[in-house]
Design an enzyme around this catalytic site. Structure first.
Site, PDB file in Angstrom:
ATOM      1  N   ALA A 187     -28.784  10.238  35.988  1.00  0.00           N
ATOM      2  CA  ALA A 187     -28.284   9.897  34.720  1.00  0.00           C
ATOM      3  C   ALA A 187     -27.995   8.204  34.689  1.00  0.00           C
ATOM      4  O   ALA A 187     -27.970   7.668  35.796  1.00  0.00           O
ATOM      5  CB  ALA A 187     -27.234  10.576  33.987  1.00  0.00           C
ATOM      6  N   GLY A 199     -28.676   9.900  29.703  1.00  0.00           N
ATOM      7  CA  GLY A 199     -29.579  10.572  30.555  1.00  0.00           C
ATOM      8  C   GLY A 199     -29.044  11.911  30.946  1.00  0.00           C
ATOM      9  O   GLY A 199     -29.358  12.274  32.016  1.00  0.00           O
ATOM     10  N   HIS A 219     -31.119  -2.274  28.356  1.00  0.00           N
ATOM     11  CA  HIS A 219     -32.627  -2.403  28.585  1.00  0.00           C
ATOM     12  C   HIS A 219     -32.729  -3.795  29.431  1.00  0.00           C
ATOM     13  O   HIS A 219     -31.957  -4.684  29.288  1.00  0.00           O
ATOM     14  CB  HIS A 219     -33.154  -2.519  27.082  1.00  0.00           C
ATOM     15  CG  HIS A 219     -33.270  -1.506  26.367  1.00  0.00           C
ATOM     16  ND1 HIS A 219     -33.397  -1.546  25.070  1.00  0.00           N
ATOM     17  CD2 HIS A 219     -33.308  -0.126  26.691  1.00  0.00           C
ATOM     18  CE1 HIS A 219     -33.366  -0.455  24.367  1.00  0.00           C
ATOM     19  NE2 HIS A 219     -33.228   0.368  25.592  1.00  0.00           N
ATOM     20  N   PRO A 245     -28.681  -7.394   6.856  1.00  0.00           N
ATOM     21  CA  PRO A 245     -27.513  -6.927   6.469  1.00  0.00           C
ATOM     22  C   PRO A 245     -26.556  -7.734   7.155  1.00  0.00           C
ATOM     23  O   PRO A 245     -26.909  -8.556   8.227  1.00  0.00           O
ATOM     24  CB  PRO A 245     -27.423  -5.381   6.874  1.00  0.00           C
ATOM     25  CG  PRO A 245     -28.420  -5.397   8.014  1.00  0.00           C
ATOM     26  CD  PRO A 245     -29.416  -6.108   7.840  1.00  0.00           C
TER      27      PRO A 245
END
Length: 848
Positions: A27, A74, A509, A536
């Site tokens: 994970a 994960g 990422h 927004p």
């Protein structure tokens, strides 16, 4: 990838601990401490979601109070979640804040993580810290969704009631970051009913724009009048437009993902399953059973990609689940076949050099790539890649079984589910959605998909969820400015929190790292807004902007809303339904001696670690597995003695002889052992149970030893356990002496043994070799031990004997010797055995 501590400060011990924990699990566990004195602490599931929560806190003006950044994702185990939560709770309660503290337990809609399982560890940590959390006036805000989320949220509710802690709990009906303004006091509790509020499906929240303080007019400033929508079929889009006939191959044995795809297909009423075949190079061709609705179908698995692709010429998509170690070779092999038009690469951690190589090769051949590091994509009513969209309940909730009018593209796979949910709640739903993956060099970019959506007349609204890092969003700005993107696009780049962090933080990422001002999320959002995109004020108002655009398009007649079809029903997998407590059925097997479920193997309820801690030995293990009791040390020692004295009796006995003959015939260990074992019976080693029964019944009945011998003679029955071919009174069996002496010394009562010894006095008057043999001695001593050790009643002890446990001890013990004979013959390299003819009496028909 192990990143060093941020420049200018030492790594906190807790950060190092979580990093070490992360290295030991499949994970993802991340923790960066930003301000250890901060009022707001977060524990967020998912890489993309963790950024969105930090963004919202920052955008609402509370970035300076954010204490930490991190994620758990994960599908971490209960133990890892407990350890992660415990670390955060320990950190946040070291310093008091007169205002109290805030703990935000957030997360998006998980694809496959069992929410209840991870919450179990989290709840354990909360209970351990409940008193100190009250002392520090900590308020807890929870928002989570995904597999088994209802049970997870209910467990959290029960925790709130049992501990008395102020815990507010929300599910997928509430916006992913709604708990942030609630926790900060910027929104009213009555506007956001909790998950178990009876009115949460009726009560609607007030416009969230008020939270940011910026009013957005109902008549939009942006010109969203539509140009005539015509499909541009001449445009060369490398990613194909999936439809209800699109079929794929799945590379790797990903049975759960395949079953999810087939369930989606069935829900969408596809005529054929979208998965044509699986490719798995590590096993021969075979079939795997999957469900198609309630029926079972066989899906072929091919070892060779060439054979598979040539067999199914209509398949155009390859979903590649290969690991980052082998994905490169499998992708390059796939590119050799012109029928494959799109490749989805799920693996994370693919080396960038390899990614750039196969990206270029795919571009040269006109093949589209989704990924790497992607969950995939989904086209409602048509086609689903892998686990995209999450569990079936989320697909139903987000209405992904039929097409809507909004198409989105994002980097985050986890946030894709949130986009599905947000778009469904604020429009007629998703037409198509793709997560391109979070690596620095994705195979396809935002612009590739947005242009494809723009050219599709069925798509009316484009949605972009970008992020910090990279320059791809600026291509979209140019496309909007020059009119190449002509449809309204609602866009937001996550990672705005990076500007308020005291040092550089690596987000989840690989590509989420700004290498210059233009790559920051703030700069991108500004550029997109200036180009004409609808941006927004923060992610919390993202759905409101989509809703405003959608309602405006419906009002002006540009978008015609189709009638809502009936919600499809899909059979629930039994295993999942059982875990939710919805079904029950009789078990095919019942086991009361061991349990391999959970995190530790158990013998008769005792964890294996405790077996070793208590040094039970093989005797103790046999007691647990055979008798379901922990026996006294002398009893387990006796069991081990039995195994030792029965281990072998030389190569001449029938069992050893058979084992040796089989071994010399070239048979394997198991076959040779079985050959020896099959000789065990009433005449060889199998007399223990009968001996125990005979002596015990006579002893319990109070029969005199001499009368017992006379009765057996009258019945013409042998006394089992009496007699030996070689040993006698003058040449006693040392094994019998060892067992007898141990029993007389340690057992609380030796009634059956003493009776057997009296019988021996009678039988040896006839012949000196009619002694109590080792089988008989073990049998009677075992009965005395099992009856008087304190673990069993007399009836329970007699039942154990009747079930064959004594013969079991002989079989187990003698197998040691048989295996020894097998190894001995192999080591000596003995050839095929042939019995000598002069040792055989040949009797022909004439000799009868």
């Amino acid at each position: 990838l192990d990143l060093p501590a941020p420049f200018g400060r030492k790594e906190f011990p807790e950060e190092a601990h979580i990093r070490e924990l992360d290295s030991k699990t499949g994970a993802s566990l991340k923790l960066t401490i930003l301000n250890h004195s901060g009022q707001i602490w977060t524990m967020v599931a998912g890489g993309g979601a963790s950024v969105v929560y930090a963004d919202t806190i920052s955008d609402l003006g509370y970035g300076h109070e954010l204490a930490n950044y991190g994620e758990y994702s994960g599908a971490p185990s209960t133990e890892h979640t407990f350890e992660y939560a415990k670390t955060i709770l320990n950190l946040m309660t070291r310093e008091k804040d007169p205002r109290g503290k805030i703990l935000i337990i957030g997360g998006g809609i998980a694809n496959f993580t069992d929410v209840a399982a991870t919450f179990t560890g989290l709840i354990q940590a909360i209970k351990n810290y409940q008193d100190i959390l009250k002392t520090h006036h900590v308020k807890i805000w929870v928002r989570r969704a995904g597999p088994n989320f209802e049970q997870g949220l209910q467990l959290m509710r029960e925790t709130a009631e049992s501990t008395g802690l102020p815990i507010h709990i929300y599910g997928p009906e509430t916006h992913v970051t709604a708990i942030v303004p609630l926790a900060l006091g910027l929104a009213k509790l009555e506007d956001f009913p909790e998950f178990d509020d009876d009115f949460h499906t009726i009560k609607k929240k007030k416009p969230s724009q008020n939270i940011s303080g910026d009013k957005i007019d109902s008549e939009m400033d942006t010109d969203i009048s539509m140009v005539p929508q015509k499909a541009d079929h001449k445009t060369d889009h490398k990613i194909e437009n999936f439809n209800a006939s699109t079929r794929c191959f799945v590379y790797g044995l990903q049975n759960r993902a395949v079953q999810g795809m087939l369930d989606f297909d069935f829900m969408c009423k596809r005529e054929k399953p979208s998965v044509a075949a699986l490719i798995f190079p590590f096993s021969p061709n075979h079939f795997i059973k999957f469900y198609w609705g309630t029926d079972e179908i066989l899906v072929p698995v091919y070892q060779k990609m060439k054979e598979c692709i040539e067999k199914y010429q209509d398949v155009t998509v390859m979903i590649n689940f290969a690991s980052f170690r082998s994905v490169y070779s499998s992708v390059m092999e796939t590119l050799e076949y012109p029928t494959i038009k799109t490749i989805a690469i799920i693996a994370e951690g693919v080396p960038e050099s390899q990614t750039r190589t196969f990206n270029k090769a795919a571009h040269d051949k006109g093949v589209g790539i989704i990924g790497p590091a992607t969950v995939g994509g989904i086209k409602p009513g048509c086609f689903r890649i892998g686990n995209t969209g999450g569990m079936l309940d989320n697909i139903v909730m987000s209405k992904l079984y039929r097409p809507g009018s909004v198409a989105y593209v994002s980097k985050s796979g986890g946030m894709s589910n949130e986009l599905n949910n947000i778009i469904c709640q604020n429009s007629n739903g998703v037409y198509e959605g793709v997560a391109i993956g979070g690596d620095r060099y994705p195979g396809s970019r935002f612009i590739d998909h947005l242009l494809r959506y723009n050219d599709n007349p069925a798509v009316h609204i484009l949605v972009l969820l970008g992020e910090v890092g990279g320059m791809d969003e600026y291509e979209i700005c140019e496309a909007i400015k020059n009119g190449r993107i002509s449809k309204p696009i609602v866009a937001w780049c996550i990672g705005t929190c990076a500007s308020i962090f005291p040092f550089e933080v690596q987000f989840g990422h690989a590509g989420a790292l700004a290498r210059g001002q233009m790559e920051t999320a703030v700069a991108k959002n500004k550029a997109l807004k200036e180009a004409g995109a609808i941006v927004p004020n923060n992610f919390f108002t993202f759905g409101d902007e989509i809703k405003t655009v959608y309602e405006r398009l419906v009002k002006i007649g540009s978008l015609q809303v189709a009638p809502e079809p009936a919600t499809p029903k899909i059979p629930m997998d039994y295993t999942w339904a059982k875990s939710l407590g919805l079904v029950r059925k009789p078990a095919n097997f019942i086991s009361s001696i061991s349990d391999d479920r959970g995190d530790e193997l158990k013998y008769a309820g005792m964890p294996i670690s405790e077996v070793f801690e208590n040094d039970l030995g093989i005797g103790g293990v046999i007691a647990l597995l055979w008798f379901r009791r922990k026996l006294p040390t002398y009893a387990t020692k006796f069991i081990e003695m039995v195994l030792m004295v029965t281990a072998d009796h030389g190569p001449a006995v029938s069992g050893a002889h058979n084992t040796i003959v089989a071994a010399r015939a070239g048979k394997d260990l198991v076959s040779s052992l079985a050959s020896g074992m099959l000789t065990i019976g009433p005449r060889f080693g199998g007399a223990l149970d009968d001996a125990a029964s005979m002596f015990t019944k006579a002893c319990d009945a109070g029969i005199d030893a001499e009368q017992f011998v006379k009765d057996m003679r009258k019945k013409n029955k042998l006394i089992m356990g009496i007699g030996h071919r070689v040993k006698s009174l003058t040449n006693p069996d040392k094994r019998v002496t060892i067992i007898k002496d141990f029993s007389l010394k340690h057992f609380k009562d030796n009634s059956v043994l003493k009776f057997a010894l009296e019988v021996e006095k009678v039988t040896t008057k006839k012949r000196s070799n009619l002694i109590l043999n080792v089988d008989g001695c073990i049998a009677v001593c075992f009965v005395d031990m099992i009856r008087t050790c304190g673990a069993f009643s007399t009836s329970e002890a007699d039942e154990l004997v009747a079930l064959g446990s004594l013969n079991g001890l002989f079989v187990l013990g003698r197998s040691i010797g048989f295996i020894g004979h097998y190894i001995d013959q192999k080591r000596l390299k003995q050839g095929l055995y042939r019995h000598p003819w002069d040792d055989i009496s040949y009797i022909g028909p004439s000799d009868d």
